[in-house]
Design an enzyme around this catalytic site. Sequence first.
Site, PDB file in Angstrom:
ATOM      1  N   ARG A   1      16.058  12.434  31.495  1.00 41.37           N
ATOM      2  CA  ARG A   1      16.106  12.314  30.025  1.00 41.37           C
ATOM      3  C   ARG A   1      15.125  11.202  29.662  1.00 41.37           C
ATOM      4  O   ARG A   1      15.300  10.054  30.066  1.00 41.37           O
ATOM      5  CB  ARG A   1      17.519  11.959  29.560  1.00 41.37           C
ATOM      6  CG  ARG A   1      17.575  11.531  28.112  1.00 41.37           C
ATOM      7  CD  ARG A   1      18.972  11.449  27.556  1.00 41.37           C
ATOM      8  NE  ARG A   1      19.503  12.771  27.317  1.00 41.37           N
ATOM      9  CZ  ARG A   1      20.582  13.030  26.559  1.00 41.37           C
ATOM     10  NH1 ARG A   1      21.236  12.045  25.986  1.00 41.37           N
ATOM     11  NH2 ARG A   1      21.001  14.259  26.377  1.00 41.37           N
TER      12      ARG A   1
ATOM     13  N   HIS B   1      15.213  20.207  24.130  1.00 40.66           N
ATOM     14  CA  HIS B   1      16.514  19.973  24.780  1.00 40.66           C
ATOM     15  C   HIS B   1      16.977  21.327  25.340  1.00 40.66           C
ATOM     16  O   HIS B   1      17.920  21.942  24.856  1.00 40.66           O
ATOM     17  CB  HIS B   1      17.515  19.411  23.766  1.00 40.66           C
ATOM     18  CG  HIS B   1      18.705  18.740  24.383  1.00 40.66           C
ATOM     19  ND1 HIS B   1      18.906  18.671  25.752  1.00 40.66           N
ATOM     20  CD2 HIS B   1      19.782  18.110  23.819  1.00 40.66           C
ATOM     21  CE1 HIS B   1      20.037  18.013  25.990  1.00 40.66           C
ATOM     22  NE2 HIS B   1      20.586  17.673  24.847  1.00 40.66           N
TER      23      HIS B   1
ATOM     24  N   GLN C   1      20.664  22.120  26.417  1.00 41.43           N
ATOM     25  CA  GLN C   1      21.527  22.271  25.252  1.00 41.43           C
ATOM     26  C   GLN C   1      21.394  23.687  24.683  1.00 41.43           C
ATOM     27  O   GLN C   1      22.387  24.353  24.391  1.00 41.43           O
ATOM     28  CB  GLN C   1      21.130  21.229  24.186  1.00 41.43           C
ATOM     29  CG  GLN C   1      21.965  21.297  22.938  1.00 41.43           C
ATOM     30  CD  GLN C   1      23.399  20.849  23.177  1.00 41.43           C
ATOM     31  OE1 GLN C   1      23.627  19.788  23.718  1.00 41.43           O
ATOM     32  NE2 GLN C   1      24.367  21.660  22.780  1.00 41.43           N
TER      33      GLN C   1
ATOM     34  N   ASP D   1      22.326  18.852  13.646  1.00 40.72           N
ATOM     35  CA  ASP D   1      22.194  17.757  14.612  1.00 40.72           C
ATOM     36  C   ASP D   1      21.989  16.477  13.791  1.00 40.72           C
ATOM     37  O   ASP D   1      21.764  16.527  12.578  1.00 40.72           O
ATOM     38  CB  ASP D   1      20.992  18.041  15.539  1.00 40.72           C
ATOM     39  CG  ASP D   1      20.794  16.976  16.610  1.00 40.72           C
ATOM     40  OD1 ASP D   1      21.748  16.216  16.894  1.00 40.72           O
ATOM     41  OD2 ASP D   1      19.674  16.892  17.169  1.00 40.72           O
TER      42      ASP D   1
ATOM     43  N   CYS E   1      25.192  19.878  18.537  1.00 43.99           N
ATOM     44  CA  CYS E   1      25.052  19.518  19.955  1.00 43.99           C
ATOM     45  C   CYS E   1      25.861  18.269  20.292  1.00 43.99           C
ATOM     46  O   CYS E   1      26.215  18.075  21.452  1.00 43.99           O
ATOM     47  CB  CYS E   1      23.585  19.304  20.288  1.00 43.99           C
ATOM     48  SG  CYS E   1      22.809  18.059  19.255  1.00 43.99           S
TER      49      CYS E   1
ATOM     50  N   ARG F   1      27.900  23.223  28.337  1.00 44.03           N
ATOM     51  CA  ARG F   1      26.793  22.464  28.928  1.00 44.03           C
ATOM     52  C   ARG F   1      26.889  22.526  30.444  1.00 44.03           C
ATOM     53  O   ARG F   1      25.903  22.769  31.140  1.00 44.03           O
ATOM     54  CB  ARG F   1      26.838  20.993  28.467  1.00 44.03           C
ATOM     55  CG  ARG F   1      26.459  20.747  27.012  1.00 44.03           C
ATOM     56  CD  ARG F   1      25.026  21.123  26.725  1.00 44.03           C
ATOM     57  NE  ARG F   1      24.090  20.428  27.598  1.00 44.03           N
ATOM     58  CZ  ARG F   1      23.646  19.191  27.388  1.00 44.03           C
ATOM     59  NH1 ARG F   1      24.003  18.530  26.302  1.00 44.03           N
ATOM     60  NH2 ARG F   1      22.799  18.623  28.227  1.00 44.03           N
TER      61      ARG F   1
HETATM   62  N1   CP Z   1      24.275  16.916  23.367  1.00 40.83           N
HETATM   63  C1   CP Z   1      23.916  15.955  24.223  1.00 40.83           C
HETATM   64  O1   CP Z   1      22.909  16.041  24.910  1.00 40.83           O
HETATM   65  O2   CP Z   1      24.787  14.895  24.266  1.00 40.83           O
HETATM   66  P1   CP Z   1      24.520  13.524  25.007  1.00 40.83           P
HETATM   67  O3   CP Z   1      23.396  12.838  24.304  1.00 40.83           O
HETATM   68  O4   CP Z   1      25.806  12.761  24.906  1.00 40.83           O
HETATM   69  O5   CP Z   1      24.148  13.813  26.435  1.00 40.83           O
HETATM   70  N1  NVA Z   2      18.203  15.079  18.441  1.00 37.16           N
HETATM   71  C1  NVA Z   2      19.124  14.244  19.156  1.00 37.16           C
HETATM   72  C2  NVA Z   2      19.897  15.040  20.148  1.00 37.16           C
HETATM   73  C3  NVA Z   2      20.960  14.279  20.891  1.00 37.16           C
HETATM   74  C4  NVA Z   2      21.672  15.107  21.923  1.00 37.16           C
HETATM   75  C5  NVA Z   2      18.364  13.114  19.834  1.00 37.16           C
HETATM   76  O1  NVA Z   2      17.288  13.365  20.379  1.00 37.16           O
HETATM   77  O2  NVA Z   2      18.840  11.987  19.796  1.00 37.16           O
END
Ligand code: CP
Ligand code: NVA
Length: 302
Positions: free
Chosen positions: A101, A128, A131, A222, A261, A289
């Site tokens: 990530r 993502h 997701q 989101d 999400c 997930r």
């Molecule tokens: N939806 C998602 O990726 O959640 P987190 O940021 O908690 O991993």
């Molecule tokens: N768009 C959000 C998604 C979190 C799972 C971010 O990137 O923070």
Amino acid sequence: MKHDLLTFSDWSQQDLSALLELALKVKNTPADYEQALRGKSLVALFEKPSLRTRVSFDIGIHKLGGHMVYLDSQSGNLSGREDVLDMGANLACWADAIIARVYSHQTLSALARAAKVPVINALCDLYHPCQALADYLSLTERFGDLTGLPLCYVGDGNNVSHSLMLVGAILGADVRVVTPPGYEPDEAMVTKARQLAAENGGTILVSNDLEAAEGCKALYTDTWLSMGDETPLEQIKTLFMPYQLNMPLLRKSGASAVMHCQPAHRDLEITSELIDSEYSLLFLQAENRMHAQNAILISLLS
Ligand code: CP
Ligand code: NVA
């Protein structure tokens, strides 16, 4: 040859549908997959915080008989102590796959270039994909066939909206994205999604007008401010508030499901009433997930 999972945009409809079928099998007959990652060790490298992604990968890998090592790089970016290329090459000496990530998609590309093992995108600035796979798994469970399924994402044109468009386009869904003016999804992503939709029988619509939500089966939102975006909420709240997912919007659209999400900000992008309602798919998405990611791991590692 190793296969990375950075975006899903290079997957065919057939392969993506087969991956969804595998995810359903992993979910419904877990005993059949208990040894799927036996003897495999994976590294999870996180530059940003996470609840769902970190825990669902960790527990999911354990359920497949594998082992995950979590590397916390949250306090700085990956190239702080050594070059990301060297980090990727080193990790690949021990790990069977790298889950990452990161802030920038370029970091993932560098890791994927340097590592001789698969690299899996666990969220970046642009995508993502894990997701999106879990989301389409949830939609399959709720609505069945995804062909032509109308889904409307309402809110910020961000990484989550990009992956929903790209994966939905490949699966032949009818994906609509409604944002406030100035917060549309990245133009290159829209172009790519439209190309994939044309090849696979899907449709992509981008608008600033909430009328586009009408006739959709599911509404999705989101956070208005993604991780790393330091814009004060007060600066954007007035512009975004009309795009909140709430009961009047759900009723007007005719949708029977709401999605997010998570992490969600109650009574900002979505009302508490909807999160806690019978329309909410939020915890199905969260559960899925793990099953979706396990299907990805089995597919890339076996
Ligand atoms: N939806 C998602 O990726 O959640 P987190 O940021 O908690 O991993
Ligand atoms: N768009 C959000 C998604 C979190 C799972 C971010 O990137 O923070």
